[in-house]
Scaffold this motif. Structure first.
Motif, PDB file in Angstrom:
ATOM      1  N   PHE A   1      34.581  40.277 -13.653  1.00 53.82           N
ATOM      2  CA  PHE A   1      35.272  41.201 -12.756  1.00 53.82           C
ATOM      3  C   PHE A   1      36.605  40.617 -12.290  1.00 53.82           C
ATOM      4  CE2 PHE A   1      36.106  43.116  -8.601  1.00 53.82           C
ATOM      5  CZ  PHE A   1      36.000  44.461  -8.908  1.00 53.82           C
ATOM      6  N   THR A   2      36.608  39.310 -11.995  1.00 53.88           N
ATOM      7  CA  THR A   2      37.828  38.642 -11.526  1.00 53.88           C
ATOM      8  C   THR A   2      38.907  38.641 -12.595  1.00 53.88           C
ATOM      9  OG1 THR A   2      36.551  37.209 -10.046  1.00 53.88           O
ATOM     10  CG2 THR A   2      38.782  36.495 -10.625  1.00 53.88           C
ATOM     11  N   PHE A   3      38.530  38.305 -13.828  1.00 55.11           N
ATOM     12  CA  PHE A   3      39.497  38.307 -14.929  1.00 55.11           C
ATOM     13  C   PHE A   3      40.152  39.682 -15.072  1.00 55.11           C
ATOM     14  CE2 PHE A   3      37.125  34.614 -16.967  1.00 55.11           C
ATOM     15  CZ  PHE A   3      38.143  33.710 -16.729  1.00 55.11           C
ATOM     16  N   GLN A   4      39.331  40.722 -15.060  1.00 50.12           N
ATOM     17  CA  GLN A   4      39.866  42.060 -15.222  1.00 50.12           C
ATOM     18  C   GLN A   4      40.721  42.508 -14.043  1.00 50.12           C
ATOM     19  OE1 GLN A   4      39.924  42.640 -18.529  1.00 50.12           O
ATOM     20  NE2 GLN A   4      39.939  44.729 -17.768  1.00 50.12           N
ATOM     21  N   SER A   5      40.339  42.070 -12.846  1.00 44.40           N
ATOM     22  CA  SER A   5      41.121  42.423 -11.657  1.00 44.40           C
ATOM     23  C   SER A   5      42.482  41.731 -11.674  1.00 44.40           C
ATOM     24  CB  SER A   5      40.349  42.038 -10.387  1.00 44.40           C
ATOM     25  OG  SER A   5      39.156  42.784 -10.283  1.00 44.40           O
ATOM     26  N   ILE A   6      42.510  40.475 -12.097  1.00 43.59           N
ATOM     27  CA  ILE A   6      43.778  39.747 -12.217  1.00 43.59           C
ATOM     28  C   ILE A   6      44.674  40.434 -13.241  1.00 43.59           C
ATOM     29  CG2 ILE A   6      44.854  37.593 -12.987  1.00 43.59           C
ATOM     30  CD1 ILE A   6      42.411  36.126 -11.820  1.00 43.59           C
ATOM     31  N   TYR A   7      44.070  40.804 -14.367  1.00 46.32           N
ATOM     32  CA  TYR A   7      44.832  41.480 -15.430  1.00 46.32           C
ATOM     33  C   TYR A   7      45.437  42.788 -14.920  1.00 46.32           C
ATOM     34  CZ  TYR A   7      45.793  44.035 -19.729  1.00 46.32           C
ATOM     35  OH  TYR A   7      46.403  44.765 -20.710  1.00 46.32           O
ATOM     36  N   ALA A   8      44.592  43.644 -14.333  1.00 41.59           N
ATOM     37  CA  ALA A   8      45.072  44.941 -13.864  1.00 41.59           C
ATOM     38  C   ALA A   8      46.100  44.782 -12.751  1.00 41.59           C
ATOM     39  CB  ALA A   8      43.889  45.794 -13.378  1.00 41.59           C
ATOM     40  N   GLY A   9      45.868  43.831 -11.848  1.00 39.63           N
ATOM     41  CA  GLY A   9      46.819  43.585 -10.770  1.00 39.63           C
ATOM     42  C   GLY A   9      48.165  43.120 -11.286  1.00 39.63           C
ATOM     43  N   THR A  10      48.142  42.285 -12.318  1.00 37.49           N
ATOM     44  CA  THR A  10      49.383  41.789 -12.920  1.00 37.49           C
ATOM     45  C   THR A  10      50.142  42.915 -13.600  1.00 37.49           C
ATOM     46  OG1 THR A  10      48.344  39.628 -13.290  1.00 37.49           O
ATOM     47  CG2 THR A  10      50.375  40.088 -14.499  1.00 37.49           C
ATOM     48  N   VAL A  11      49.410  43.812 -14.250  1.00 35.56           N
ATOM     49  CA  VAL A  11      50.050  44.973 -14.876  1.00 35.56           C
ATOM     50  C   VAL A  11      50.755  45.818 -13.807  1.00 35.56           C
ATOM     51  CG1 VAL A  11      49.666  47.142 -16.116  1.00 35.56           C
ATOM     52  CG2 VAL A  11      48.449  45.074 -16.820  1.00 35.56           C
ATOM     53  N   TYR A  12      50.096  45.990 -12.660  1.00 36.03           N
ATOM     54  CA  TYR A  12      50.716  46.756 -11.579  1.00 36.03           C
ATOM     55  C   TYR A  12      51.979  46.071 -11.063  1.00 36.03           C
ATOM     56  CZ  TYR A  12      51.693  48.772  -7.065  1.00 36.03           C
ATOM     57  OH  TYR A  12      52.334  49.353  -6.008  1.00 36.03           O
ATOM     58  N   ILE A  13      51.904  44.752 -10.847  1.00 33.64           N
ATOM     59  CA  ILE A  13      53.076  44.000 -10.362  1.00 33.64           C
ATOM     60  C   ILE A  13      54.234  44.142 -11.344  1.00 33.64           C
ATOM     61  CG2 ILE A  13      53.962  41.674  -9.901  1.00 33.64           C
ATOM     62  CD1 ILE A  13      51.127  40.994  -8.861  1.00 33.64           C
ATOM     63  N   MET A  14      53.924  44.056 -12.635  1.00 34.02           N
ATOM     64  CA  MET A  14      54.944  44.173 -13.676  1.00 34.02           C
ATOM     65  C   MET A  14      55.605  45.544 -13.629  1.00 34.02           C
ATOM     66  SD  MET A  14      54.474  43.472 -17.771  1.00 34.02           S
ATOM     67  CE  MET A  14      52.907  44.352 -17.843  1.00 34.02           C
ATOM     68  N   CYS A  15      54.788  46.597 -13.547  1.00 35.80           N
ATOM     69  CA  CYS A  15      55.336  47.962 -13.512  1.00 35.80           C
ATOM     70  C   CYS A  15      56.114  48.226 -12.230  1.00 35.80           C
ATOM     71  CB  CYS A  15      54.196  48.972 -13.652  1.00 35.80           C
ATOM     72  SG  CYS A  15      53.365  48.932 -15.255  1.00 35.80           S
ATOM     73  N   ASN A  16      55.610  47.718 -11.129  1.00 37.20           N
ATOM     74  CA  ASN A  16      56.265  47.931  -9.839  1.00 37.20           C
ATOM     75  C   ASN A  16      57.596  47.191  -9.745  1.00 37.20           C
ATOM     76  OD1 ASN A  16      56.110  49.023  -7.050  1.00 37.20           O
ATOM     77  ND2 ASN A  16      56.109  46.845  -6.512  1.00 37.20           N
ATOM     78  N   ALA A  17      57.686  46.037 -10.424  1.00 34.03           N
ATOM     79  CA  ALA A  17      58.939  45.276 -10.398  1.00 34.03           C
ATOM     80  C   ALA A  17      60.051  46.015 -11.145  1.00 34.03           C
ATOM     81  CB  ALA A  17      58.717  43.889 -11.010  1.00 34.03           C
ATOM     82  N   VAL A  18      59.708  46.531 -12.322  1.00 32.82           N
ATOM     83  CA  VAL A  18      60.721  47.200 -13.147  1.00 32.82           C
ATOM     84  C   VAL A  18      60.980  48.625 -12.665  1.00 32.82           C
ATOM     85  CG1 VAL A  18      61.356  47.867 -15.492  1.00 32.82           C
ATOM     86  CG2 VAL A  18      60.010  45.802 -15.122  1.00 32.82           C
ATOM     87  N   PHE A  19      59.921  49.305 -12.260  1.00 29.11           N
ATOM     88  CA  PHE A  19      60.041  50.695 -11.810  1.00 29.11           C
ATOM     89  C   PHE A  19      59.465  50.828 -10.396  1.00 29.11           C
ATOM     90  CE2 PHE A  19      59.437  50.811 -16.475  1.00 29.11           C
ATOM     91  CZ  PHE A  19      60.693  51.283 -16.828  1.00 29.11           C
ATOM     92  N   PRO A  20      60.226  50.409  -9.402  1.00 25.44           N
ATOM     93  CA  PRO A  20      59.727  50.421  -8.021  1.00 25.44           C
ATOM     94  C   PRO A  20      59.606  51.830  -7.463  1.00 25.44           C
ATOM     95  CG  PRO A  20      62.039  49.817  -8.055  1.00 25.44           C
ATOM     96  CD  PRO A  20      61.598  49.882  -9.491  1.00 25.44           C
ATOM     97  N   ASN A  21      59.032  51.913  -6.291  1.00 26.76           N
ATOM     98  CA  ASN A  21      58.805  53.199  -5.655  1.00 26.76           C
ATOM     99  C   ASN A  21      60.108  53.929  -5.331  1.00 26.76           C
ATOM    100  OD1 ASN A  21      57.048  55.172  -4.507  1.00 26.76           O
ATOM    101  ND2 ASN A  21      57.580  54.423  -2.468  1.00 26.76           N
TER     102      ASN A  21
END
Length: 201
Positions: free
Chosen positions: A80-100
């Motif tokens: 669960f931790t591995f997958q949560s880190i992965y998904a969280g990192t994907v969100y950080i990546m998307c939010n950095a390039v395409f912010p709110n």
């Protein structure tokens, strides 16, 4: 498996998929809400086009590969931790390039060169997380040929992301962006042609 074991297995699978889907859904929202401003704004930038396309495919693949976890007989907190880190990192990546506040970005070129290092670092973190999870438990799902992922996915991705992070000149950025896009397209086509995922019933 007994009926109780199957129910327990499904409960863990549902929690995992629900959690990851929410996080990946937020990442997808960041990318999709920026679409109008990326493609139709006066000061848009071609490199951002490539990242937008790649992230759409990247998230699509991430959603699809979630179904592979239905094949794991035993989940635990580390999975669960591995997958949560992965998904969280994907969100950080998307939010950095395409912010709110994508609509407030006046120059996507300037924005790209401010944020692209975050993008490349997040790519590397995603790959490392997948590798650790693969060696820990997911090799059971992929079988004996999982080492091929190192040569066709992991190593090329780390090399391209490292080059993108270290070399900020336009020509290097173009090369790694185009190659990384080709790579994800190749992976999607390969999955479309050959991968079969057992969807829980």
């Amino acid at each position: 498996l007994t009926i109780s074991e199957i129910k327990r297995h499904m409960n863990f699978f549902e929690v995992l998929v629900t959690t990851q889907s929410v996080i990946l859904g937020l990442a997808a929202t960041r990318v999709l809400q920026a679409t109008e401003h990326v493609f139709f704004k006066k000061h848009s930038y071609p490199k951002i086009y490539l990242i937008w396309i790649r992230l759409c495919l990247f998230i699509l693949m991430s959603f699809w590969t979630l179904m592979n976890y239905s094949k794991l007989e035993n989940y635990n907190f580390l999975d669960f931790t591995f997958q949560s880190i992965y998904a969280g990192t994907v969100y950080i990546m998307c939010n950095a390039v395409f912010p709110n506040n994508s609509e407030n970005i006046e120059s996507w070129k300037s924005h790209y060169y401010k944020k692209n290092r975050i993008y490349w670092v997040c790519n590397i973190i995603c790959v490392i997380t997948v590798i650790l999870h693969l060696e820990y438990s997911m090799h059971i799902v992929h079988g004996t040929k999982y080492y091929m992922l190192y040569f066709f996915v992991f190593i090329p991705s780390i090399i391209m992301s490292s080059v993108g992070y270290l070399f900020q000149k336009s020509i290097y950025q173009w090369i790694v962006l185009i190659l990384s896009l080709i790579s994800i397209i190749f992976n999607c086509v390969t999955v479309f042609i050959g991968q079969q995922v057992e969807v829980p019933k």
